[in-house]
Structure formats: C-alpha cells, structure tokens
Motif scaffolding. Structure first.
Motif, PDB file in Angstrom:
ATOM      1  N   HIS A 177       0.825  -1.210   0.000  1.00  0.00           N
ATOM      2  CA  HIS A 177       0.000   0.000   0.000  1.00  0.00           C
ATOM      3  C   HIS A 177       0.858   1.258   0.000  1.00  0.00           C
ATOM      4  CE1 HIS A 177      -3.714   2.130   0.377  1.00  0.00           C
ATOM      5  NE2 HIS A 177      -3.422   2.651   1.556  1.00  0.00           N
ATOM      6  N   GLY A 178       2.018   1.210   0.666  1.00  0.00           N
ATOM      7  CA  GLY A 178       2.924   2.352   0.711  1.00  0.00           C
ATOM      8  C   GLY A 178       4.292   1.963   0.198  1.00  0.00           C
ATOM      9  N   ASN A 183       5.185   6.610   4.922  1.00  0.00           N
ATOM     10  CA  ASN A 183       3.770   6.250   4.778  1.00  0.00           C
ATOM     11  C   ASN A 183       3.115   6.985   3.613  1.00  0.00           C
ATOM     12  OD1 ASN A 183       4.171   4.638   6.959  1.00  0.00           O
ATOM     13  ND2 ASN A 183       2.921   5.810   8.386  1.00  0.00           N
ATOM     14  N   THR A 184       3.768   6.890   2.464  1.00  0.00           N
ATOM     15  CA  THR A 184       3.242   7.487   1.241  1.00  0.00           C
ATOM     16  C   THR A 184       3.379   6.498   0.095  1.00  0.00           C
ATOM     17  OG1 THR A 184       5.348   8.434   0.489  1.00  0.00           O
ATOM     18  CG2 THR A 184       4.008   9.775   2.008  1.00  0.00           C
ATOM     19  N   THR A 185       2.663   6.787  -0.989  1.00  0.00           N
ATOM     20  CA  THR A 185       2.873   6.041  -2.220  1.00  0.00           C
ATOM     21  C   THR A 185       4.181   6.493  -2.862  1.00  0.00           C
ATOM     22  OG1 THR A 185       1.726   7.668  -3.597  1.00  0.00           O
ATOM     23  CG2 THR A 185       0.368   5.960  -2.566  1.00  0.00           C
ATOM     24  N   THR A 186       4.515   5.918  -4.008  1.00  0.00           N
ATOM     25  CA  THR A 186       5.767   6.274  -4.677  1.00  0.00           C
ATOM     26  C   THR A 186       5.833   7.770  -4.983  1.00  0.00           C
ATOM     27  OG1 THR A 186       5.773   4.086  -5.709  1.00  0.00           O
ATOM     28  CG2 THR A 186       7.254   5.725  -6.631  1.00  0.00           C
ATOM     29  N   SER A 233       6.261   1.185  -6.602  1.00  0.00           N
ATOM     30  CA  SER A 233       7.207   0.926  -7.693  1.00  0.00           C
ATOM     31  C   SER A 233       8.598   0.569  -7.179  1.00  0.00           C
ATOM     32  CB  SER A 233       7.280   2.141  -8.631  1.00  0.00           C
ATOM     33  OG  SER A 233       7.858   3.250  -7.967  1.00  0.00           O
ATOM     34  N   GLU A 234       9.002   1.077  -6.017  1.00  0.00           N
ATOM     35  CA  GLU A 234      10.306   0.737  -5.458  1.00  0.00           C
ATOM     36  C   GLU A 234      10.233  -0.527  -4.598  1.00  0.00           C
ATOM     37  OE1 GLU A 234      11.864   4.151  -3.468  1.00  0.00           O
ATOM     38  OE2 GLU A 234      11.766   5.420  -5.255  1.00  0.00           O
ATOM     39  N   SER A 235       9.196  -0.648  -3.786  1.00  0.00           N
ATOM     40  CA  SER A 235       9.040  -1.836  -2.945  1.00  0.00           C
ATOM     41  C   SER A 235       8.894  -3.098  -3.780  1.00  0.00           C
ATOM     42  CB  SER A 235       7.824  -1.687  -2.026  1.00  0.00           C
ATOM     43  OG  SER A 235       7.949  -0.568  -1.192  1.00  0.00           O
ATOM     44  N   SER A 236       8.302  -2.967  -4.967  1.00  0.00           N
ATOM     45  CA  SER A 236       8.147  -4.139  -5.830  1.00  0.00           C
ATOM     46  C   SER A 236       9.501  -4.680  -6.281  1.00  0.00           C
ATOM     47  CB  SER A 236       7.285  -3.787  -7.047  1.00  0.00           C
ATOM     48  OG  SER A 236       7.913  -2.813  -7.865  1.00  0.00           O
TER      49      SER A 236
END
Length: 370
Positions: A177-178, A183-186, A233-236
């Motif tokens: 989710h983040g 605690n934000t999106t990309t 996009s980075e966590s993936s």
C-alpha cells in the motif's frame, strides 16, 4: 524528567516502542486523533521543561537542550538524515533474514497430468500494509487480514486447479500500500499504513514466498511476475530481489527481472503483464507487438493482464484480450469517502498451449474467509 498524566504516559510508552498512532489507538481503545493530541501535548511539555538530551520530537527531528552564552536554556532541533538505500542494497539484508528458512527445493516434484496446459494465478492489487478502521469504512483491514485472505484464496485455487506442469503467479502491482517509511505512495501521496514499513515489507515478502511454495506442491515449474504499481514501484523491486535470493538454488522457480512490462510465451499464447497506470489499455496490443515481434508472430492467443482499477473489465482489441482484475483488499478511508466500491475475488486461469483459455476458477472474498 517531565511529568505526564497517566494517559500521556501510556501513549508515550507505546509510541517509544515503535507503535504508530493507529496501533496505539486500537490498543487503548481511543481514536487516532486522540492519540495525536496526547502526543502533541506531551511534546509541548518537553519544550518548556528540562528534559534529558536526545528526546524524540518526531520521526524526522530530535531535540536537545543547551545553555547559551547568557546562561539561558534553549532547545536545538536536530534533523536526522534519512539514509538513501537503493533497492539492490537490501539484497544482503534479506539474504541474512531468510538464511534460516529452507526453500522447497527438496519437496517431491508433483506429477503433472496436464502437460499441455498452464495455470495462471493473477493477483489484483493486494495493498498489503493498508490500514482501515471498521467504524470509518465498515470493515477492518490490516497486514494480518491481508495475509490471511491471500493465503486462503491461493490455497483454495491451487487445490482445485488442474495439476499442470507449469504455473504462472502474477502480482499485478500495488502489492504494497505504501512505498516508504514516510507512509506514502511512490509519488508521495499520504496513505494509511498498518505499522512500520519494515514490518510491512517482511510480511509481504513472506506472503509471496508462501504463495509460491504452495504452487510448487501442485506444479513442476512456477514462474513469478511482480509488476510495479503506482503505490509500490520501489518496494516491488525489493520484493523481486528478495524472492530471487530465496529461490536462487531452486531450479523449479523462476522470478522474472524487474520491469514495467512483462511478457510470457506459452505455446500459442502470449501474455503481457503490467499494472496499467502508465498506459492506455487500447495501446497495449501495439506495445506487445513492438516489444515482442517474434513471439507475436508465433502466437495466436494474446492476453494482457492488468490491475490498478480494482474492477474486472474486459476489452478486446483485434486478436488481443485486455483484462483487469479485482482485489481481495478492503477500502481505505479516502477511497471509501470517494464512493469507490468493487467486488473482491481472486482467480485461477487455465491456458492450453493450442486452444488458449479453457477454464477458470474463482475465489470470492467470502469463500476465502469461510
């Protein structure tokens, strides 16, 4: 030491333990807004009383007292530096974290009765790490619920799917989710996160490993695709690296390299995978033909699988079918307030090398929780 009320002390101690405001509120049966107010008042006391050096102001700033040249006490704020670690820099850390976990490489290889077919397990926008409160949106959602639902749905679908030689697990993006400890999106949009980002990462990685291992019980060969989403996009990329490390000695598992667009050829089928947030669906067939010209010429059945919109849609452009999938995740407060509603399920799709899609199984959220 500053003197706090009993309630302020309770909240402050939980805050120091690393709990976020949502977790503190649930533990003490108070609202998140009340937690914020208590912490704010406690920190205000710290500004006017003689507090020990190094007290925490917030996640980004620390403060310390000092005496100036006139003998007066003043507070100095010290902004902590946020370490910039590239996704590949997490590789060694994940290697150590999973070193005590034995992969499924020694598990007996299942017998494949259907060698001309493949099962695809598309996973629409799981949003692991999202926090939702039932009094706001009608239903609770957090890391533990996401893990339980995904594993239950996958177990059901794997059990009823045919024992094919190949399987393809598709993470359609927004798995997390983040995308950071902020605690934000990309792109920086604030989102409601359940607990710390590091814990969310660990839970998400564990879920994907368990899903893959479950598929190995039914299929000889398992390929995993992780599509980057607008939330993660980075966590993936981190997730992909962690899975590659975990399965690096398992010849039955292939983890595709990070990419915005993924492709997989199976007999006369060509499959394209992306989250769907960067391109219009109508352009996807042309993109597939451009990026995979030889495979395009060899195949007859062409599919694009996407996520992003949380709805099932089907678009046919020439010889290509473009499909988006639902999610098992609930709604956060913002989407609930905007009126977004959608069905929730997960599917298993059976493709034949010659005939294309021949069968499909569905697990609704209610069946997953039965």
């Amino acid at each position: 030491m500053i003197e706090l009320t009993d309630r302020q002390s309770e909240v402050w101690e939980l805050h120091k333990e690393g709990l976020n405001n949502c977790e503190i509120g649930r533990k003490l049966d108070i609202t998140e807004a009340t937690v914020r107010g208590i912490l704010k008042r406690a920190k205000s006391k710290a500004l006017v009383e003689n507090m020990a050096p190094g007290f925490e102001i917030d996640r980004k700033t620390e403060g310390r007292w000092y005496t100036d040249e006139n003998g007066e006490k003043r507070v100095e704020y010290l902004k902590s530096k946020r370490e910039n670690v590239s996704p590949t820099g997490f590789a060694d850390a994940f290697r150590a974290a999973i070193s005590d976990t034995k992969p499924y490489e020694d598990v007996a290889i299942p017998k494949a009765r259907f060698k001309d077919s493949m099962v695809i397990y598309p996973m629409g926008d799981p949003h692991v790490g999202m926090y939702a409160y039932h009094k706001e949106v009608g239903e609770d959602f957090d890391c533990d619920i996401a893990e339980r639902d995904l594993l239950a749905a996958t177990e059901y679908l794997v059990d009823i799917a045919p024992p094919t030689e190949e399987a393809l697990i598709i993470n359609l993006g927004d798995f997390f989710h983040g995308d950071s400890g902020r605690n934000t999106t990309t792109s920086g949009t604030p989102v409601d996160i359940d607990t710390r980002w590091s814990r969310v990462l660990q839970i998400g990685i564990k879920i994907m490993l368990m899903l893959t291992e479950k598929a190995l019980e039914k299929h000889k060969k398992v390929t995993v695709i992780v599509a980057p989403g607008n939330h993660d996009s980075e966590s993936s990329v981190i997730l992909t690296i962690a899975m590659q490390i975990y399965f690096e000695n398992n010849k039955r598992v292939t983890i595709q390299e990070p990419n915005m667009f993924h492709f997989y050829e199976f007999g006369s089928n060509l499959i394209g995978v992306c989250h769907g947030h960067t391109v219009k669906k109508e352009t996807l067939p042309g993109l597939m033909a451009e990026d995979m010209p030889e495979a395009w010429g060899r195949t007859k059945h062409r599919y694009w699988y996407t996520g992003h919109i949380h709805h099932r849609t089907l678009l046919e452009v020439g010889s290509t079918i473009i499909e988006s999938f639902r999610t098992l995740a609930g709604k956060d407060a913002w989407h609930h307030g905007q009126g977004y509603r959608a069905g929730r399920d997960m599917n298993a799709i059976v493709l034949h090398k010659k005939y294309g899609e021949t069968d499909r199984h569905r697990c609704d959220i209610l069946r997953a929780r039965a």
